[in-house]
Design a protein around this motif. Structure first.
Motif, PDB file in Angstrom:
ATOM      1  N   LYS A   1      18.881  -0.263 -14.629  1.00 42.69           N
ATOM      2  CA  LYS A   1      17.854  -0.861 -15.491  1.00 42.69           C
ATOM      3  C   LYS A   1      17.118  -1.978 -14.758  1.00 42.69           C
ATOM      4  N   GLU A   2      17.887  -2.833 -14.086  1.00 39.10           N
ATOM      5  CA  GLU A   2      17.286  -3.965 -13.366  1.00 39.10           C
ATOM      6  C   GLU A   2      16.387  -3.475 -12.241  1.00 39.10           C
ATOM      7  N   ARG A   3      16.867  -2.510 -11.476  1.00 41.03           N
ATOM      8  CA  ARG A   3      16.054  -1.990 -10.376  1.00 41.03           C
ATOM      9  C   ARG A   3      14.797  -1.306 -10.896  1.00 41.03           C
TER      10      ARG A   3
ATOM     11  N   ASP B   1      13.207  -7.248  -0.123  1.00 38.74           N
ATOM     12  CA  ASP B   1      12.375  -7.310   1.078  1.00 38.74           C
ATOM     13  C   ASP B   1      12.786  -6.208   2.051  1.00 38.74           C
ATOM     14  N   GLY B   2      11.816  -5.438   2.505  1.00 38.88           N
ATOM     15  CA  GLY B   2      12.100  -4.366   3.454  1.00 38.88           C
ATOM     16  C   GLY B   2      12.431  -3.030   2.825  1.00 38.88           C
ATOM     17  N   GLU B   3      12.612  -2.995   1.494  1.00 42.63           N
ATOM     18  CA  GLU B   3      12.941  -1.724   0.831  1.00 42.63           C
ATOM     19  C   GLU B   3      11.815  -0.702   1.003  1.00 42.63           C
ATOM     20  N   TRP B   4      10.594  -1.172   1.158  1.00 41.59           N
ATOM     21  CA  TRP B   4       9.449  -0.256   1.335  1.00 41.59           C
ATOM     22  C   TRP B   4       9.573   0.574   2.613  1.00 41.59           C
ATOM     23  N   LYS B   5      10.409   0.112   3.543  1.00 38.98           N
ATOM     24  CA  LYS B   5      10.568   0.844   4.803  1.00 38.98           C
ATOM     25  C   LYS B   5      11.373   2.135   4.629  1.00 38.98           C
ATOM     26  N   LEU B   6      12.082   2.287   3.511  1.00 41.31           N
ATOM     27  CA  LEU B   6      12.979   3.419   3.320  1.00 41.31           C
ATOM     28  C   LEU B   6      12.285   4.651   2.749  1.00 41.31           C
ATOM     29  N   HIS B   7      11.049   4.505   2.287  1.00 41.40           N
ATOM     30  CA  HIS B   7      10.293   5.642   1.750  1.00 41.40           C
ATOM     31  C   HIS B   7       8.828   5.250   1.754  1.00 41.40           C
ATOM     32  N   HIS B   8       7.954   6.210   2.090  1.00 47.03           N
ATOM     33  CA  HIS B   8       6.521   5.883   2.081  1.00 47.03           C
ATOM     34  C   HIS B   8       6.080   5.518   0.668  1.00 47.03           C
ATOM     35  N   GLN B   9       5.015   4.762   0.570  1.00 44.25           N
ATOM     36  CA  GLN B   9       4.552   4.242  -0.713  1.00 44.25           C
ATOM     37  C   GLN B   9       3.425   5.063  -1.334  1.00 44.25           C
TER      38      GLN B   9
ATOM     39  N   TYR C   1       7.625  -6.402  -2.994  1.00 44.18           N
ATOM     40  CA  TYR C   1       9.031  -6.064  -2.736  1.00 44.18           C
ATOM     41  C   TYR C   1       9.825  -7.323  -2.403  1.00 44.18           C
ATOM     42  N   GLU C   2       9.239  -8.183  -1.602  1.00 38.49           N
ATOM     43  CA  GLU C   2       9.924  -9.425  -1.232  1.00 38.49           C
ATOM     44  C   GLU C   2      10.195 -10.277  -2.466  1.00 38.49           C
ATOM     45  N   GLU C   3       9.199 -10.433  -3.320  1.00 37.64           N
ATOM     46  CA  GLU C   3       9.352 -11.244  -4.523  1.00 37.64           C
ATOM     47  C   GLU C   3      10.354 -10.632  -5.500  1.00 37.64           C
ATOM     48  N   ALA C   4      10.508  -9.306  -5.445  1.00 40.29           N
ATOM     49  CA  ALA C   4      11.466  -8.635  -6.325  1.00 40.29           C
ATOM     50  C   ALA C   4      12.900  -8.765  -5.827  1.00 40.29           C
ATOM     51  N   GLY C   5      13.062  -9.332  -4.612  1.00 42.34           N
ATOM     52  CA  GLY C   5      14.399  -9.465  -4.043  1.00 42.34           C
ATOM     53  C   GLY C   5      14.826  -8.272  -3.220  1.00 42.34           C
TER      54      GLY C   5
ATOM     55  N   GLU D   1     -11.981   7.790  -6.491  1.00 46.35           N
ATOM     56  CA  GLU D   1     -10.946   8.473  -5.719  1.00 46.35           C
ATOM     57  C   GLU D   1      -9.644   8.515  -6.517  1.00 46.35           C
ATOM     58  N   ALA D   2      -8.819   9.520  -6.219  1.00 50.45           N
ATOM     59  CA  ALA D   2      -7.520   9.675  -6.885  1.00 50.45           C
ATOM     60  C   ALA D   2      -6.412   9.139  -5.986  1.00 50.45           C
ATOM     61  N   PHE D   3      -5.331   8.683  -6.613  1.00 54.80           N
ATOM     62  CA  PHE D   3      -4.232   8.070  -5.867  1.00 54.80           C
ATOM     63  C   PHE D   3      -2.885   8.541  -6.411  1.00 54.80           C
ATOM     64  N   ALA D   4      -1.902   8.590  -5.515  1.00 56.37           N
ATOM     65  CA  ALA D   4      -0.523   8.902  -5.908  1.00 56.37           C
ATOM     66  C   ALA D   4       0.394   7.917  -5.189  1.00 56.37           C
ATOM     67  N   TRP D   5       0.583   6.756  -5.804  1.00 53.80           N
ATOM     68  CA  TRP D   5       1.493   5.749  -5.271  1.00 53.80           C
ATOM     69  C   TRP D   5       2.897   6.030  -5.784  1.00 53.80           C
ATOM     70  N   ASN D   6       3.928   5.660  -5.006  1.00 53.14           N
ATOM     71  CA  ASN D   6       5.300   5.960  -5.422  1.00 53.14           C
ATOM     72  C   ASN D   6       6.312   4.937  -4.896  1.00 53.14           C
ATOM     73  N   PRO D   7       6.263   3.704  -5.408  1.00 55.34           N
ATOM     74  CA  PRO D   7       7.260   2.717  -4.984  1.00 55.34           C
ATOM     75  C   PRO D   7       8.659   3.129  -5.437  1.00 55.34           C
ATOM     76  N   ALA D   8       9.665   2.732  -4.663  1.00 53.94           N
ATOM     77  CA  ALA D   8      11.051   3.109  -4.980  1.00 53.94           C
ATOM     78  C   ALA D   8      11.999   1.992  -4.577  1.00 53.94           C
ATOM     79  N   ILE D   9      12.971   1.751  -5.428  1.00 52.85           N
ATOM     80  CA  ILE D   9      14.125   0.916  -5.114  1.00 52.85           C
ATOM     81  C   ILE D   9      15.337   1.777  -5.405  1.00 52.85           C
ATOM     82  N   GLN D  10      16.344   1.706  -4.599  1.00 52.25           N
ATOM     83  CA  GLN D  10      17.482   2.623  -4.629  1.00 52.25           C
ATOM     84  C   GLN D  10      17.832   3.129  -6.027  1.00 52.25           C
ATOM     85  N   GLY D  11      17.739   4.447  -6.200  1.00 58.30           N
ATOM     86  CA  GLY D  11      18.076   5.073  -7.474  1.00 58.30           C
ATOM     87  C   GLY D  11      16.952   5.103  -8.476  1.00 58.30           C
ATOM     88  N   THR D  12      15.802   4.500  -8.132  1.00 54.97           N
ATOM     89  CA  THR D  12      14.674   4.458  -9.061  1.00 54.97           C
ATOM     90  C   THR D  12      13.376   4.741  -8.302  1.00 54.97           C
TER      91      THR D  12
END
Length: 375
Positions: free
Chosen positions: A249-251, A289-297, A283-287, A322-333
């Protein structure tokens, strides 16, 4: 399967003129000093024609039909196996159909046809300059007909994905869920080009959970990359069969906030490097930092799943239309939708009222984010 209507040519507004894709392409060639262009890739063939298909095998980038466009003529090249069919059934531009014997070289034919002229292409055929990157920029600006199609495709895909998620049950295998998703897509004329189905620990361990014979226990992630009319939809939904763990839930709350910011902070003319720097900061402010490196955005979409994936070094700018498909991810979410940037804000193509959503407030505006379905 619904038959594509080619009766209305797609129009693009440019200055005080309204031009279809061919006219837009011709003006670009004139400005660049090119005499003609050869379009062989499946995505560009579909784009310039408003939906026609030049492929026999759907797992290749290059098709068997080639549109050759210059200032005055349009020609459709294909070999003995496909020229009659292509000329009659997949030729909305009404190009002159030219049969090239299957046992001769298409490269040699194009080379002779372009002799003494400056021809370019999207593949480098016959030694021509490959201008695929420039073509991507041209086709990213969607015309009204393409937006209407996108709305249709988005609703079709989201209803399929959410329906499959609601019908899924513990004890099913990931592959069974994936098969059902593919079948429903094919019934609606959608090509399920990317289907990811992961469950339980596989969602935590892998960013791309390709479906396996593992049985679903407590959680499920379903991802669809679907194509129709040449246009691509990307989206993700997550299901829990029981209470969602607090750490998830938190993530998810943080992922949803990053996602909402990514939607609302887009604006006309914003450089991609400035945009991505803001994503990194989120990502840094969410605690994380660097999680964006594990999957493209993600990035802009249209006639490719991503016209290009945005990185910290990506040049160019974001534009309305233009159309966009953004996809941020934090482990399990993960959050992922297909959206459209307008002067009035963001339109989400992949949204229904039948899935839990919540409005997320950000400094850039508010955005409704799909939540986790608890069953």
């Amino acid at each position: 399967m619904e038959r594509t209507d080619f009766s209305a040519k797609c129009k693009i507004k440019k200055g005080d003129e309204i031009m279809d894709h061919v006219e837009n392409l011709r003006e670009w060639m004139k400005n660049e000093g090119y005499d003609g262009i050869v379009l062989s890739r499946r995505d560009n063939f579909t784009w310039v024609s408003g939906g026609a298909k030049n492929a026999v095998c759907t797992n290749t980038e290059v098709g068997i039909g080639h549109y050759v466009i210059d200032a005055e003529r349009i020609r459709l090249l294909a070999d003995s196996s496909d020229a009659p069919r292509m000329g009659k059934e997949q030729n909305p531009l009404e190009g002159e159909t030219i049969l090239v014997p299957w046992y001769t070289s298409m490269d040699e034919y194009v080379s002779k046809m372009a002799e003494g002229k400056i021809f370019v292409s999207d593949t480098g055929i016959a030694g021509t300059k490959n201008v695929q990157e420039e073509l991507v920029r041209l086709r990213m600006q969607l015309c009204p007909e393409e937006v209407l199609r996108y709305r249709e495709i988005g609703q079709t895909c989201v209803k399929i994905v959410e329906g499959v998620c609601r019908d899924a049950r513990p004890g099913q295998t990931e592959e069974e869920v994936a098969s059902e998703l593919k079948c429903r897509c094919l019934k609606e004329g959608v090509s399920p080009d990317c289907v990811l189905v992961g469950s339980d620990e596989r969602i935590l361990n892998y960013r791309h959970p390709v479906p396996t014979d593992k049985k679903i226990e407590n959680s499920l992630m379903v991802v669809l990359g679907g194509e129709k009319y040449g246009l691509n939809i990307s989206m993700t939904r997550i299901v829990y069969f029981g209470p969602v763990p607090e750490e998830i839930k938190e993530r998810y709350e943080k992922t949803a906030y990053i996602f909402a910011c990514m939607q609302c902070m887009m604006k006309e003319g914003m450089p991609y490097q400035e945009y991505f720097a803001k994503v990194q900061k989120l990502y840094e402010e969410a605690g994380y930092d660097g999680e964006w490196k594990l999957h493209h955005q993600g990035g802009p979409t249209g006639y490719a799943c991503r016209e290009f994936v945005v990185t910290p070094e990506t040049g160019g700018e974001i534009h309305e239309g233009e159309a966009f498909a953004w996809n941020p991810a934090i482990q399990g979410t993960k959050c992922e939708e297909t959206t459209y940037l307008t002067a009035e804000g963001i339109e989400t193509f992949t949204r229904t009222k039948n899935w839990p959503c919540r409005e997320v407030e950000t400094p850039y505006g508010d955005y409704e984010v799909a939540g986790i379905l608890e069953k």
